[in-house]
Design an enzyme around this catalytic site. Sequence first.
Site, PDB file in Angstrom:
ATOM      1  N   ASN A 244       0.794  -1.105  -0.015  1.00 51.99           N
ATOM      2  CA  ASN A 244      -0.036   0.001   0.129  1.00 51.99           C
ATOM      3  C   ASN A 244       0.888   1.327   0.200  1.00 51.99           C
ATOM      4  O   ASN A 244       1.682   1.477   0.991  1.00 51.99           O
ATOM      5  CB  ASN A 244      -1.073   0.005   1.395  1.00 51.99           C
ATOM      6  CG  ASN A 244      -1.598   1.183   1.494  1.00 51.99           C
ATOM      7  OD1 ASN A 244      -1.768   2.211   0.679  1.00 51.99           O
ATOM      8  ND2 ASN A 244      -2.318   1.132   2.712  1.00 51.99           N
ATOM      9  N   TRP A 245       0.876   1.868  -1.052  1.00 53.63           N
ATOM     10  CA  TRP A 245       1.888   2.988  -1.264  1.00 53.63           C
ATOM     11  C   TRP A 245       1.350   4.318  -0.411  1.00 53.63           C
ATOM     12  O   TRP A 245       1.975   5.401  -0.547  1.00 53.63           O
ATOM     13  CB  TRP A 245       2.222   3.345  -2.819  1.00 53.63           C
ATOM     14  CG  TRP A 245       3.050   2.118  -3.594  1.00 53.63           C
ATOM     15  CD1 TRP A 245       3.474   0.984  -2.708  1.00 53.63           C
ATOM     16  CD2 TRP A 245       3.505   2.211  -4.732  1.00 53.63           C
ATOM     17  NE1 TRP A 245       3.929   0.096  -3.760  1.00 53.63           N
ATOM     18  CE2 TRP A 245       3.980   0.826  -4.978  1.00 53.63           C
ATOM     19  CE3 TRP A 245       3.208   2.883  -5.877  1.00 53.63           C
ATOM     20  CZ2 TRP A 245       4.481   0.505  -6.055  1.00 53.63           C
ATOM     21  CZ3 TRP A 245       3.918   2.352  -6.928  1.00 53.63           C
ATOM     22  CH2 TRP A 245       4.217   0.968  -7.085  1.00 53.63           C
ATOM     23  N   LYS A 246      -0.080   4.059  -0.093  1.00 55.46           N
ATOM     24  CA  LYS A 246      -0.464   5.499   0.363  1.00 55.46           C
ATOM     25  C   LYS A 246      -0.245   6.740  -0.440  1.00 55.46           C
ATOM     26  O   LYS A 246      -0.517   6.753  -1.587  1.00 55.46           O
ATOM     27  CB  LYS A 246      -0.008   5.736   1.865  1.00 55.46           C
ATOM     28  CG  LYS A 246      -0.173   4.286   2.760  1.00 55.46           C
ATOM     29  CD  LYS A 246      -0.114   4.690   4.344  1.00 55.46           C
ATOM     30  CE  LYS A 246      -0.057   3.163   4.823  1.00 55.46           C
ATOM     31  NZ  LYS A 246       0.200   3.275   6.340  1.00 55.46           N
TER      32      LYS A 246
ATOM     33  N   HIS B 150      -9.382   0.448   5.198  1.00 54.44           N
ATOM     34  CA  HIS B 150      -7.902   0.646   5.804  1.00 54.44           C
ATOM     35  C   HIS B 150      -8.378   1.696   7.214  1.00 54.44           C
ATOM     36  O   HIS B 150      -9.323   2.623   7.215  1.00 54.44           O
ATOM     37  CB  HIS B 150      -7.170   1.465   4.974  1.00 54.44           C
ATOM     38  CG  HIS B 150      -5.845   1.484   5.236  1.00 54.44           C
ATOM     39  ND1 HIS B 150      -5.314   2.548   6.270  1.00 54.44           N
ATOM     40  CD2 HIS B 150      -4.807   0.624   5.096  1.00 54.44           C
ATOM     41  CE1 HIS B 150      -3.924   2.232   6.614  1.00 54.44           C
ATOM     42  NE2 HIS B 150      -3.777   0.979   5.983  1.00 54.44           N
TER      43      HIS B 150
ATOM     44  N   GLU C 249      -6.909   4.038   8.159  1.00 54.23           N
ATOM     45  CA  GLU C 249      -6.692   5.496   8.056  1.00 54.23           C
ATOM     46  C   GLU C 249      -8.163   6.147   7.561  1.00 54.23           C
ATOM     47  O   GLU C 249      -8.285   7.316   7.627  1.00 54.23           O
ATOM     48  CB  GLU C 249      -5.626   5.942   6.996  1.00 54.23           C
ATOM     49  CG  GLU C 249      -4.179   5.913   7.929  1.00 54.23           C
ATOM     50  CD  GLU C 249      -3.053   5.208   7.017  1.00 54.23           C
ATOM     51  OE1 GLU C 249      -2.901   5.395   5.870  1.00 54.23           O
ATOM     52  OE2 GLU C 249      -2.158   4.699   7.535  1.00 54.23           O
TER      53      GLU C 249
ATOM     54  N   GLU D 263      -5.028  -5.506  10.594  1.00 58.56           N
ATOM     55  CA  GLU D 263      -4.085  -4.435  10.811  1.00 58.56           C
ATOM     56  C   GLU D 263      -4.287  -3.827  12.387  1.00 58.56           C
ATOM     57  O   GLU D 263      -5.195  -2.794  12.202  1.00 58.56           O
ATOM     58  CB  GLU D 263      -4.241  -3.391   9.860  1.00 58.56           C
ATOM     59  CG  GLU D 263      -3.825  -4.001   8.246  1.00 58.56           C
ATOM     60  CD  GLU D 263      -3.532  -3.081   7.470  1.00 58.56           C
ATOM     61  OE1 GLU D 263      -2.231  -3.195   6.954  1.00 58.56           O
ATOM     62  OE2 GLU D 263      -4.111  -2.031   7.038  1.00 58.56           O
TER      63      GLU D 263
ATOM     64  N   GLY E 132       2.641   1.989  11.067  1.00 61.86           N
ATOM     65  CA  GLY E 132       3.562   2.798  10.682  1.00 61.86           C
ATOM     66  C   GLY E 132       4.022   3.435  11.833  1.00 61.86           C
ATOM     67  O   GLY E 132       4.801   4.264  12.241  1.00 61.86           O
TER      68      GLY E 132
ATOM     69  N   SER F 164       3.500  -2.618  10.217  1.00 53.37           N
ATOM     70  CA  SER F 164       5.047  -2.453  10.538  1.00 53.37           C
ATOM     71  C   SER F 164       5.763  -3.730  10.046  1.00 53.37           C
ATOM     72  O   SER F 164       6.864  -4.384  10.754  1.00 53.37           O
ATOM     73  CB  SER F 164       5.495  -2.245  11.930  1.00 53.37           C
ATOM     74  OG  SER F 164       5.066  -0.705  12.202  1.00 53.37           O
TER      75      SER F 164
ATOM     76  N   GLY G  71       2.939  -1.193   4.425  1.00 51.99           N
ATOM     77  CA  GLY G  71       2.683   0.205   4.343  1.00 51.99           C
ATOM     78  C   GLY G  71       4.119   0.476   3.907  1.00 51.99           C
ATOM     79  O   GLY G  71       4.750   0.678   2.633  1.00 51.99           O
ATOM     80  N   GLY G  72       4.960   1.266   4.937  1.00 51.21           N
ATOM     81  CA  GLY G  72       6.077   2.011   4.807  1.00 51.21           C
ATOM     82  C   GLY G  72       7.165   0.986   4.130  1.00 51.21           C
ATOM     83  O   GLY G  72       7.910   1.518   3.029  1.00 51.21           O
TER      84      GLY G  72
END
Length: 251
Positions: free
Chosen positions: A11-13, A96, A98, A168, A174, A214, A235-236
Site C-alpha cells: 500500500n503506497w498510501k 483501511h 486511515e 491490521e 506505521g 510494521s 505500508g512503509g
Amino acid sequence: MSDRSYYIAGNWKMHKTRAEAAELAKALVAELKDGKHKYLVAPTFTSLETVGPVVKGTNIRLGAQNMAAEEQGAHTGEVSVLQLKDLGVQTVILGHSERRHIYGEDDALINKKVRLALRHGLEVILCIGELLEEREAGRAEAVCETQTVKGLEGVSAGELSNVVIAYEPVWAIGTGKTATPEDADAIHAWVRKVIGKLYGADCAEKIIIQYGGSVKAENAAQLMAKENIDGALVGGAALKPDTFAPIAKFG
Ligand code: PEP
C-alpha cells in the site's frame, strides 16, 4: 498454513509522483518475476494509469486504496468503481484504518463499498483492526468480529472468494511496533472462526487473511510461518524495492 497461497500487498498510501511510482513498479516487476507468491501494488489514484501498464501481464496485481460507495454521480472528489475498472484496477483496499479513523468511514459505509466492488468483479481487501485502547480493554477480538461481520453484510459465499481480510492492529501501523506472531495469529484464528460461523468451514479454511502493521524483512517470515497468517499488507516497507522485495520473496 494449509494449502492457501501467500498474498503480499504493498500500500503506497499518499506517496510518489507518477515518475517515482513507475520507477518503483518497474523495479518490483524485475525483482518479483520469479516470486512464488501472489502480489499486489496499490499506488495513489493519480499513479494508477502509469503503473497499470507496467504491471499488466506480470505476477503483480494493480490495486486501488479506496473507492466511492456510489457507482457515479455528484460526488465531488470521489473516484468510482467504474473509473477504477477503466484503469485496469483488479483489487481495492477498503476499510483501511486511515480511512476509518482519519476520514470517519464507518462499517456501514465500508460495507456499501465492499458490496459495490464485489458486484463489479473487483477483489476486495477488507481491513480490520483494533485501536490500542480497545486491545488494552480486552476488546480486540470483539472489535475485529464486528468489523468483519458488518463489513461483509450482504456478501454471498460465492462473492467471498473475491475477498481477502487484512488484520491490521491500528497501534502497529506505521509505528514500528509489530504484533507478535502469536498475538497476530490468535486474531487471525478468531476471524477465521467468525468467517466459519457466517459462511461455513470450507470458506473459513480458504479465505486469505493478511497481517499488516510494521511488517519488514526481519519479521515477515516469522509472522507468515503462523498457521493462520496468509500474507502481508505492507505500508512503509512497500515504498522501496529493497525493503519490499525481501518481504515478498520470503520463504
Ligand atoms: C498499512 O498502512 O496498511 C500498513 C500496514 O502500514 P505499515 O506497514 O507502515 O505499518
